[in-house]
Scaffold this active site. Structure first.
Site, PDB file in Angstrom:
ATOM      1  N   LYS A 109      11.484   7.765  -2.830  1.00 32.27           N
ATOM      2  CA  LYS A 109      10.632   8.908  -2.489  1.00 32.27           C
ATOM      3  C   LYS A 109      10.792   9.225  -1.016  1.00 32.27           C
ATOM      4  O   LYS A 109      10.505   8.391  -0.150  1.00 32.27           O
ATOM      5  CB  LYS A 109       9.166   8.614  -2.802  1.00 32.27           C
ATOM      6  CG  LYS A 109       8.360   9.898  -2.856  1.00 32.27           C
ATOM      7  CD  LYS A 109       6.889   9.673  -2.799  1.00 32.27           C
ATOM      8  CE  LYS A 109       6.356  10.388  -1.596  1.00 32.27           C
ATOM      9  NZ  LYS A 109       4.934  10.198  -1.398  1.00 32.27           N
TER      10      LYS A 109
ATOM     11  N   GLY B  70      -4.499  11.965   1.628  1.00 34.07           N
ATOM     12  CA  GLY B  70      -5.728  11.223   1.937  1.00 34.07           C
ATOM     13  C   GLY B  70      -6.973  12.079   2.018  1.00 34.07           C
ATOM     14  O   GLY B  70      -8.062  11.565   2.264  1.00 34.07           O
TER      15      GLY B  70
ATOM     16  N   ALA C 132      -0.301  13.887  -3.473  1.00 29.76           N
ATOM     17  CA  ALA C 132      -1.252  13.911  -2.361  1.00 29.76           C
ATOM     18  C   ALA C 132      -2.390  14.900  -2.556  1.00 29.76           C
ATOM     19  O   ALA C 132      -2.195  16.011  -3.052  1.00 29.76           O
ATOM     20  CB  ALA C 132      -0.565  14.211  -1.038  1.00 29.76           C
ATOM     21  N   GLY C 133      -3.559  14.439  -2.165  1.00 27.79           N
ATOM     22  CA  GLY C 133      -4.730  15.304  -2.097  1.00 27.79           C
ATOM     23  C   GLY C 133      -5.612  15.313  -3.332  1.00 27.79           C
ATOM     24  O   GLY C 133      -6.691  15.886  -3.323  1.00 27.79           O
TER      25      GLY C 133
ATOM     26  N   ASN D 224      -2.813   7.965  -4.380  1.00 29.85           N
ATOM     27  CA  ASN D 224      -3.123   6.662  -3.784  1.00 29.85           C
ATOM     28  C   ASN D 224      -4.600   6.577  -3.397  1.00 29.85           C
ATOM     29  O   ASN D 224      -5.389   5.813  -3.965  1.00 29.85           O
ATOM     30  CB  ASN D 224      -2.227   6.470  -2.548  1.00 29.85           C
ATOM     31  CG  ASN D 224      -2.299   5.069  -1.985  1.00 29.85           C
ATOM     32  OD1 ASN D 224      -1.361   4.619  -1.350  1.00 29.85           O
ATOM     33  ND2 ASN D 224      -3.371   4.329  -2.196  1.00 29.85           N
ATOM     34  N   THR D 225      -4.989   7.432  -2.439  1.00 27.03           N
ATOM     35  CA  THR D 225      -6.311   7.292  -1.839  1.00 27.03           C
ATOM     36  C   THR D 225      -7.454   7.409  -2.844  1.00 27.03           C
ATOM     37  O   THR D 225      -8.429   6.643  -2.769  1.00 27.03           O
ATOM     38  CB  THR D 225      -6.480   8.351  -0.728  1.00 27.03           C
ATOM     39  OG1 THR D 225      -5.323   8.292   0.109  1.00 27.03           O
ATOM     40  CG2 THR D 225      -7.724   8.086   0.103  1.00 27.03           C
TER      41      THR D 225
END
Ligand SMILES: CC(=O)[C@@H](O)[C@H](O)COP(=O)(O)O
Length: 333
Positions: free
Chosen positions: A176, A237, A263-264, A285-286
């Protein structure tokens, strides 16, 4: 009609753009099927299996692909797998490995998420103390595909060096790529990202590329040799959810590559939203790592991705301007 080397078709009711010049067998294989185990109906005519390797997919084709399960029985159950760079996966959720309390919690969340791919920042991998616990002690690389990423790289050179290192260390070529433009927004620097994609593809890497939610940039990445397009839904994040549904949809419609929102995403309904827009999958992830209960959130994300995918495949009802009674009016006393 071919636009930029791609044609527009429907597969099992879903719109797709695919490369021009593919045979039905090649298409089946790109979708993650074993070509010898599928039956294909094209424009309502069954195509003899012996000819799948010769028949070219044409613009406007309506295809139904049925997978053979077990000893030659034809099953209408499509396993609905997806593939990237020749590897096939069932789970459409990719999870990160940062921000967890410890490796144990990370591993439990991966298990609950059903993810078959985890992404790992190469620069965070412990190389200094061989006795310290390692992620691979908790998440078995024989069962889960490790996707090395270039988190924290701000130039193409830095990202390329990082991935060359990863390949040297673990033989990874499916990677990635993310090249960040600035620390405040963590937005990708697309000039550097494109340059790095081109170099990595020439060196035999298969880069899945974090990018802006821009359909033109996505096209450029495809031309540069990306194997998957990974537009941000919102800043990394932030947990703000998908900020621009239109551009994500345009990316999906404009590329033949897998598109994964990266993301997001903040909660399960937003993962479902990405899938309802036709994305191939979601990377996050977050939202899992920072949930009060990361393992429960991982399970929620799994359900969200699956529900969104099923809703997309099922086809949403049309919207109406006015009410329409749900109970039939005929026969009322
Ligand atoms: C883990 C990863 O590869 C990143 O791109 C990013 O961390 C994902 O974003 P969220 O943390 O917002 O899900």
């Amino acid at each position: 009609m071919s636009i930029d080397g791609t044609i527009s078709i429907h597969i099992n009711g879903e719109h797709r753009r695919v490369r021009d010049g593919l045979t039905l067998a090649a298409l089946a294989s790109e979708l993650g099927f074993v070509p010898e185990k599928v039956a294909v109906e094209r424009n309502l005519e069954v195509v003899p299996r012996s000819t799948l390797g010769q028949v070219l997919v044409e613009d406007g084709d309506e295809l139904e692909i049925v997978h053979f399960v077990g000893g030659g029985d034809v099953s209408a159950v499509d396993e609905d797998r997806w593939s990237v760079a020749g590897k096939s996966f069932r789970s459409r959720l990719i999870v990160g490995t940062g921000k967890y309390k410890d490796f144990e919690q990370n591993a439990a969340a991966v298990e609950a998420s059903g993810a078959e791919i985890v992404t790992v920042a190469v620069r965070r991998v412990n190389v200094s103390d061989p006795k310290a616990p390692m992620l691979t002690d908790y998440i078995d690389p024989r069962k889960i595909t490790y996707l090395p990423n270039t988190a924290g790289c701000y130039t193409g050179e830095e990202a390329i060096r990082t991935l060359r290192l990863a390949r040297e260390a673990g033989g990874w070529d499916l990677v990635k790529l993310e090249v960040l433009g600035e620390a405040r927004t963590l937005y990708p620097d697309m000039v550097e990202t494109l340059r790095a994609t081109e170099i990595l593809a020439k060196e035999g890497f298969k880069p899945m590329v974090y990018c802006v939610d821009d359909p033109i940039a996505a096209r450029r990445l495809e031309d540069a040799g990306a194997v998957a397009i990974m537009p941000l839904g919102a800043p990394i994040g932030s947990g703000l959810g998908i900020q621009n549904r239109v551009t994500i949809r345009l990316i999906v419609e404009g590329t033949s590559l897998p598109v994964l929102v990266d993301a997001g995403v903040g909660t399960a309904s937003e993962a479902a939203e990405a899938m309802e827009l036709g994305c191939t999958g979601v990377l996050m992830n977050t939202a899992i790592a920072e949930a009060k209960d990361p393992v429960l959130m991982a399970a929620a994300m799994k359900a969200g991705v699956e529900a969104g995918r099923m809703a997309y495949r099922a086809g949403r009802m049309g919207k109406r301007m006015y009410a329409d009674p749900s109970s039939p009016l005929a026969g009322l006393i």
